[in-house]
Design a protein around this motif. Structure first.
Motif, PDB file in Angstrom:
ATOM      1  N   GLY A 190       0.786  -1.227   0.000  1.00 27.15           N
ATOM      2  CA  GLY A 190       0.000   0.000   0.000  1.00 27.15           C
ATOM      3  C   GLY A 190       0.818   1.277   0.000  1.00 27.15           C
ATOM      4  N   GLN A 191       2.093   1.191  -0.306  1.00 24.81           N
ATOM      5  CA  GLN A 191       2.942   2.383  -0.329  1.00 24.81           C
ATOM      6  C   GLN A 191       2.523   3.364  -1.430  1.00 24.81           C
ATOM      7  N   THR A 192       2.684   4.657  -1.153  1.00 32.72           N
ATOM      8  CA  THR A 192       2.389   5.667  -2.169  1.00 32.72           C
ATOM      9  C   THR A 192       3.384   5.584  -3.325  1.00 32.72           C
ATOM     10  N   PHE A 193       4.565   5.064  -3.071  1.00 32.60           N
ATOM     11  CA  PHE A 193       5.538   4.800  -4.134  1.00 32.60           C
ATOM     12  C   PHE A 193       5.168   3.460  -4.755  1.00 32.60           C
ATOM     13  N   LYS A 194       4.761   3.469  -6.015  1.00 29.22           N
ATOM     14  CA  LYS A 194       4.157   2.289  -6.628  1.00 29.22           C
ATOM     15  C   LYS A 194       5.149   1.370  -7.335  1.00 29.22           C
ATOM     16  N   GLU A 195       6.338   1.860  -7.640  1.00 30.57           N
ATOM     17  CA  GLU A 195       7.313   1.017  -8.346  1.00 30.57           C
ATOM     18  C   GLU A 195       8.040   0.136  -7.341  1.00 30.57           C
ATOM     19  N   THR A 196       7.298  -0.801  -6.791  1.00 30.37           N
ATOM     20  CA  THR A 196       7.845  -1.692  -5.777  1.00 30.37           C
ATOM     21  C   THR A 196       7.550  -3.145  -6.129  1.00 30.37           C
ATOM     22  N   GLU A 197       8.386  -4.008  -5.613  1.00 29.17           N
ATOM     23  CA  GLU A 197       8.084  -5.432  -5.563  1.00 29.17           C
ATOM     24  C   GLU A 197       8.227  -5.855  -4.103  1.00 29.17           C
ATOM     25  N   VAL A 198       7.395  -6.795  -3.691  1.00 29.83           N
ATOM     26  CA  VAL A 198       7.414  -7.280  -2.319  1.00 29.83           C
ATOM     27  C   VAL A 198       7.762  -8.763  -2.351  1.00 29.83           C
ATOM     28  N   ILE A 199       8.846  -9.117  -1.685  1.00 26.92           N
ATOM     29  CA  ILE A 199       9.309 -10.499  -1.632  1.00 26.92           C
ATOM     30  C   ILE A 199       9.204 -10.985  -0.196  1.00 26.92           C
ATOM     31  N   VAL A 200       8.398 -12.011   0.028  1.00 16.26           N
ATOM     32  CA  VAL A 200       8.279 -12.604   1.356  1.00 16.26           C
ATOM     33  C   VAL A 200       9.009 -13.939   1.361  1.00 16.26           C
ATOM     34  N   VAL A 201       9.901 -14.112   2.326  1.00 14.14           N
ATOM     35  CA  VAL A 201      10.571 -15.398   2.497  1.00 14.14           C
ATOM     36  C   VAL A 201       9.952 -16.051   3.731  1.00 14.14           C
ATOM     37  N   GLU A 202       9.186 -17.118   3.505  1.00 12.87           N
ATOM     38  CA  GLU A 202       8.454 -17.798   4.569  1.00 12.87           C
ATOM     39  C   GLU A 202       9.321 -18.964   5.073  1.00 12.87           C
ATOM     40  N   ASP A 203       9.618 -18.943   6.387  1.00 14.15           N
ATOM     41  CA  ASP A 203      10.643 -19.833   6.940  1.00 14.15           C
ATOM     42  C   ASP A 203      10.049 -21.005   7.712  1.00 14.15           C
ATOM     43  N   CYS A 204       9.141 -21.734   7.061  1.00  9.54           N
ATOM     44  CA  CYS A 204       8.562 -22.960   7.638  1.00  9.54           C
ATOM     45  C   CYS A 204       7.829 -22.695   8.947  1.00  9.54           C
ATOM     46  N   SER A 205       6.904 -21.762   8.905  1.00 10.15           N
ATOM     47  CA  SER A 205       6.103 -21.461  10.091  1.00 10.15           C
ATOM     48  C   SER A 205       5.274 -22.667  10.508  1.00 10.15           C
ATOM     49  N   THR A 206       4.996 -22.739  11.808  1.00  6.91           N
ATOM     50  CA  THR A 206       4.159 -23.816  12.334  1.00  6.91           C
ATOM     51  C   THR A 206       2.755 -23.319  12.664  1.00  6.91           C
ATOM     52  N   ASP A 207       2.499 -22.042  12.406  1.00  2.00           N
ATOM     53  CA  ASP A 207       1.155 -21.497  12.602  1.00  2.00           C
ATOM     54  C   ASP A 207       0.516 -21.278  11.230  1.00  2.00           C
ATOM     55  N   SER A 208      -0.421 -20.361  11.108  1.00  2.00           N
ATOM     56  CA  SER A 208      -1.150 -20.175   9.845  1.00  2.00           C
ATOM     57  C   SER A 208      -0.532 -19.106   8.943  1.00  2.00           C
ATOM     58  N   THR A 209       0.722 -18.730   9.191  1.00  2.00           N
ATOM     59  CA  THR A 209       1.369 -17.700   8.375  1.00  2.00           C
ATOM     60  C   THR A 209       1.314 -18.037   6.885  1.00  2.00           C
TER      61      THR A 209
END
Length: 213
Positions: free
Chosen positions: A24-43
């Motif tokens: 939701g940043q006002t700067f739109k030229e972005t990419e969002v990279i999430v590295v999910e590290d084997c969560s044991t909950d509902s992440t």
């Protein structure tokens, strides 16, 4: 383009707010990279429910910790600048835009905002260096001598990440990275924007004291 690299492990309570604040940043030229590290909950389930073409989620095969996860996300990034974001933190809408504008205006390899510390009791505490430019030995001395000894609230040019690879250890992994980065950077620009909200989560590895740490 700016790449926002998020590391996520057992952050089901905050991960949606975190990712949506990046998207939701006002700067739109972005990419969002999430590295999910084997969560044991509902992440993982929450991440799979967020649909946006700018979002990429990388799932680790085993739990490798924050340092190695950040390194993986950085290596996958395409942006000229990279910002690190923990899965239980979030950004105010104009944070990236203000830092990026300062980076372009000053041709700076590092631009730092302040932080808003969100305590468990709901209290908010802001801290920043003010508006200034650090060059020479002040790049390190100012950073080390002040209160905001923190890496995640900074836009850092991707070429610096290639010069100083991210540390892969699980604890205190940013200190051996940010100091040589400050040394190599052409200059460091600071702004008063405290739009990085840093959550003091007592259950996180960052705040948990152990004999090993």
């Amino acid at each position: 383009m700016v790449s926002i690299v998020i590391t996520a492990y057992n952050v089901e309570e905050w991960i949606r707010e975190c990712v949506e604040s990046a998207l939701g940043q006002t700067f739109k030229e972005t990419e969002v990279i999430v590295v999910e590290d084997c969560s044991t909950d509902s992440t993982r389930d929450i991440l799979s429910d967020i649909n946006d073409r700018r979002l990429r989620t990388l799932y680790n095969d085993t739990n490798i910790g924050a340092g190695a996860s950040r390194k993986r996300g950085i290596e996958a990034a395409h942006g000229e600048y990279i910002l690190l974001l923990d899965g239980d933190d979030c950004l105010e809408k104009n944070f990236i835009e203000e830092l990026y504008n300062e980076a372009v205006r000053n041709d700076a390899e590092i631009v730092s905002g302040g932080i808003t510390i969100v305590h468990a009791d709901g209290l908010h505490e802001t801290s920043s260096y003010g508006n200034c430019i650090a060059e020479g030995e002040d790049k390190i001395l100012k950073f080390w001598g002040e209160k905001v000894v923190f890496m995640n609230n900074k836009l850092i040019r991707r070429s610096l990440h290639r010069k100083v690879p991210y540390c892969t250890r699980r604890f205190i992994e940013d200190t051996p990275v940010i100091i040589p980065m400050l040394y190599h950077a052409n200059k460091v620009v600071y702004t008063r924007n405290c739009g990085y909200h840093y959550r003091m989560n007592d259950g996180s590895l960052t705040h948990r004291a152990t004999p090993f740490k």
